[in-house]
Design a protein around this motif. Structure first.
Motif, short mmCIF file in Angstrom:
data_model
loop_
_atom_site.label_atom_id
_atom_site.label_comp_id
_atom_site.label_asym_id
_atom_site.label_seq_id
_atom_site.Cartn_x
_atom_site.Cartn_y
_atom_site.Cartn_z
N TYR A 141 0.73 -1.41 -0.02
CA TYR A 141 0.15 0.01 -0.08
C TYR A 141 0.90 1.55 -0.12
CZ TYR A 141 -4.34 -2.79 1.19
OH TYR A 141 -5.12 -3.55 0.81
N ARG A 142 2.02 1.39 0.10
CA ARG A 142 2.86 2.40 0.18
C ARG A 142 2.57 3.24 -1.21
NH1 ARG A 142 8.44 -0.13 -0.05
NH2 ARG A 142 8.28 -0.89 -1.90
N ASN A 143 2.80 4.60 -1.04
CA ASN A 143 2.53 5.52 -2.09
C ASN A 143 1.06 5.18 -3.00
OD1 ASN A 143 4.90 6.55 -1.60
ND2 ASN A 143 5.76 5.04 -2.93
N SER A 144 0.03 4.80 -2.24
CA SER A 144 -1.19 4.65 -2.53
C SER A 144 -2.17 5.65 -1.72
CB SER A 144 -1.76 3.18 -2.86
OG SER A 144 -2.09 2.69 -1.60
N ARG A 145 -3.30 5.75 -2.35
CA ARG A 145 -4.41 6.52 -1.63
C ARG A 145 -4.75 5.65 -0.39
NH1 ARG A 145 -9.87 6.22 -5.15
NH2 ARG A 145 -9.55 3.97 -5.98
N TRP A 146 -4.40 4.31 -0.19
CA TRP A 146 -4.74 3.49 0.96
C TRP A 146 -3.87 3.23 1.88
CZ3 TRP A 146 -9.82 2.35 1.17
CH2 TRP A 146 -10.72 2.40 0.12
N GLU A 147 -2.84 4.23 2.07
CA GLU A 147 -1.64 4.19 2.55
C GLU A 147 -1.78 4.28 4.32
OE1 GLU A 147 2.96 5.63 2.33
OE2 GLU A 147 1.24 7.16 1.88
N VAL A 148 -3.14 4.55 4.61
CA VAL A 148 -3.51 4.69 5.92
C VAL A 148 -3.58 3.28 6.44
CG1 VAL A 148 -5.85 4.88 5.52
CG2 VAL A 148 -5.11 5.77 7.66
N VAL A 149 -3.78 2.38 5.77
CA VAL A 149 -4.22 0.95 6.24
C VAL A 149 -2.84 0.21 6.82
CG1 VAL A 149 -6.13 0.44 4.83
CG2 VAL A 149 -3.93 -0.35 4.33
N ILE A 150 -1.69 1.00 6.51
CA ILE A 150 -0.16 0.29 6.87
C ILE A 150 -0.41 0.19 8.40
CG2 ILE A 150 2.02 0.86 7.02
CD1 ILE A 150 1.89 1.89 4.04
N ASN A 151 -1.20 1.27 9.00
CA ASN A 151 -1.23 1.12 10.69
C ASN A 151 -2.06 -0.07 11.19
OD1 ASN A 151 1.20 3.14 10.85
ND2 ASN A 151 -0.47 4.61 10.37
N TRP A 152 -2.92 -0.50 10.38
CA TRP A 152 -3.70 -1.45 11.01
C TRP A 152 -3.25 -2.63 12.06
CZ3 TRP A 152 -8.75 -0.68 11.34
CH2 TRP A 152 -9.62 -2.05 11.84
N PRO A 153 -2.01 -3.32 11.66
CA PRO A 153 -1.55 -4.09 12.76
C PRO A 153 -1.24 -3.60 13.90
CG PRO A 153 -0.63 -4.33 10.50
CD PRO A 153 -1.44 -3.14 10.24
N LEU A 154 -1.07 -2.22 14.15
CA LEU A 154 -0.84 -1.93 15.48
C LEU A 154 -2.13 -2.17 16.42
CD1 LEU A 154 0.86 1.66 14.60
CD2 LEU A 154 1.93 -0.43 15.43
N LEU A 155 -3.23 -2.22 15.90
CA LEU A 155 -4.59 -2.46 16.67
C LEU A 155 -4.49 -3.91 17.02
CD1 LEU A 155 -7.31 -0.73 14.51
CD2 LEU A 155 -6.43 -0.08 16.70
N ILE A 156 -4.03 -4.76 16.30
CA ILE A 156 -3.65 -6.22 16.51
C ILE A 156 -2.85 -6.17 17.58
CG2 ILE A 156 -3.07 -8.45 15.64
CD1 ILE A 156 -3.65 -7.49 12.79
N VAL A 157 -1.59 -5.63 17.59
CA VAL A 157 -0.51 -5.45 18.64
C VAL A 157 -1.25 -5.24 19.92
CG1 VAL A 157 1.79 -4.83 19.18
CG2 VAL A 157 1.36 -5.61 16.91
N LEU A 158 -1.70 -4.05 19.80
CA LEU A 158 -2.25 -3.49 21.21
C LEU A 158 -3.46 -4.40 21.75
CD1 LEU A 158 -2.50 -1.11 22.96
CD2 LEU A 158 -4.41 -0.28 21.61
N SER A 159 -4.29 -4.81 20.80
CA SER A 159 -5.09 -5.77 21.65
C SER A 159 -4.64 -7.11 22.12
CB SER A 159 -6.64 -6.24 20.52
OG SER A 159 -5.77 -6.47 19.44
N ASP A 160 -3.47 -7.75 21.43
CA ASP A 160 -3.03 -8.73 21.83
C ASP A 160 -2.19 -8.38 23.19
OD1 ASP A 160 -1.97 -11.20 22.36
OD2 ASP A 160 -0.72 -11.29 20.42
N LEU A 161 -1.61 -7.43 23.38
CA LEU A 161 -0.70 -7.06 24.53
C LEU A 161 -1.65 -6.62 25.75
CD1 LEU A 161 2.01 -4.37 22.99
CD2 LEU A 161 2.16 -6.84 24.03
N LEU A 162 -2.91 -6.16 25.43
CA LEU A 162 -3.83 -5.84 26.39
C LEU A 162 -4.71 -7.49 26.86
CD1 LEU A 162 -5.56 -2.81 25.03
CD2 LEU A 162 -3.98 -3.03 27.05
N GLU A 163 -4.78 -8.27 26.09
CA GLU A 163 -5.22 -9.68 26.42
C GLU A 163 -4.27 -10.45 27.36
OE1 GLU A 163 -6.14 -13.69 24.09
OE2 GLU A 163 -4.90 -12.41 23.41
N ASN A 164 -2.70 -10.00 27.03
CA ASN A 164 -2.00 -10.74 27.56
C ASN A 164 -1.81 -10.12 29.08
OD1 ASN A 164 -1.16 -12.32 25.65
ND2 ASN A 164 0.59 -11.08 25.01
#
Length: 105
Positions: free
Chosen positions: A28-51
Motif C-alpha cells: 500500500y505505500r504510495n497509494s491512497r490506501w496508505e493509511v491501512v499500513i498502521n492497521w496491525p498496531l490495533l492487533i498488537v495493542l489488543s494482543d498486549l492488552l489480552e496478555n
C-alpha cells in the motif's frame, strides 16, 4: 507463567506486528490506501492488552476478577476481528497489485 504472559508473550505480538506492517507497506505505500499500513498496531495493542489481563488474573489467583476476565475476552475478540480484517486488507492489496501489473503488461 505470569512472567511468560508479560515478557515472552509480548515478543510475539511485536514481531508479527512488524511483519504485518512490512507486508502492508509493500502493498500500500504510495497509494491512497496508505493509511491501512498502521492497521496491525490495533492487533498488537489488543494482543498486549489480552496478555496483560491474563497476567493480572494469574498474579491474583486464587482470587477471581470476573470483570478482568471479561475484559480479556473482549480484547481476544478484538484481536481476532482485527486479524480477519488484516487478512482482507492483504487480499485486497494483492488484488490491486495484480491489477496494476495487468495494466502494465
Amino acid at each position: 507463567y505470569w512472567y511468560s504472559c508479560l515478557i515472552l508473550d509480548s515478543l510475539f505480538p511485536l514481531s508479527f506486528g512488524m511483519l504485518f506492517i512490512y507486508l502492508l507497506v509493500l502493498l500500500y505505500r504510495n497509494s491512497r490506501w496508505e493509511v491501512v499500513i498502521n492497521w496491525p498496531l490495533l492487533i498488537v495493542l489488543s494482543d498486549l492488552l489480552e496478555n496483560s489481563t491474563t497476567a493480572v488474573l494469574l498474579l491474583n489467583y486464587p482470587n477471581r476478577f470476573e470483570s478482568v476476565a471479561q475484559l480479556g475476552s473482549i480484547f481476544t475478540s478484538f484481536k481476532w476481528s482485527f486479524i480477519v480484517i488484516f487478512v482482507g486488507l492483504l487480499g485486497l492489496g494483492l488484488g490491486i497489485r495484480d491489477k496494476k501489473k495487468q495494466k502494465i503488461n
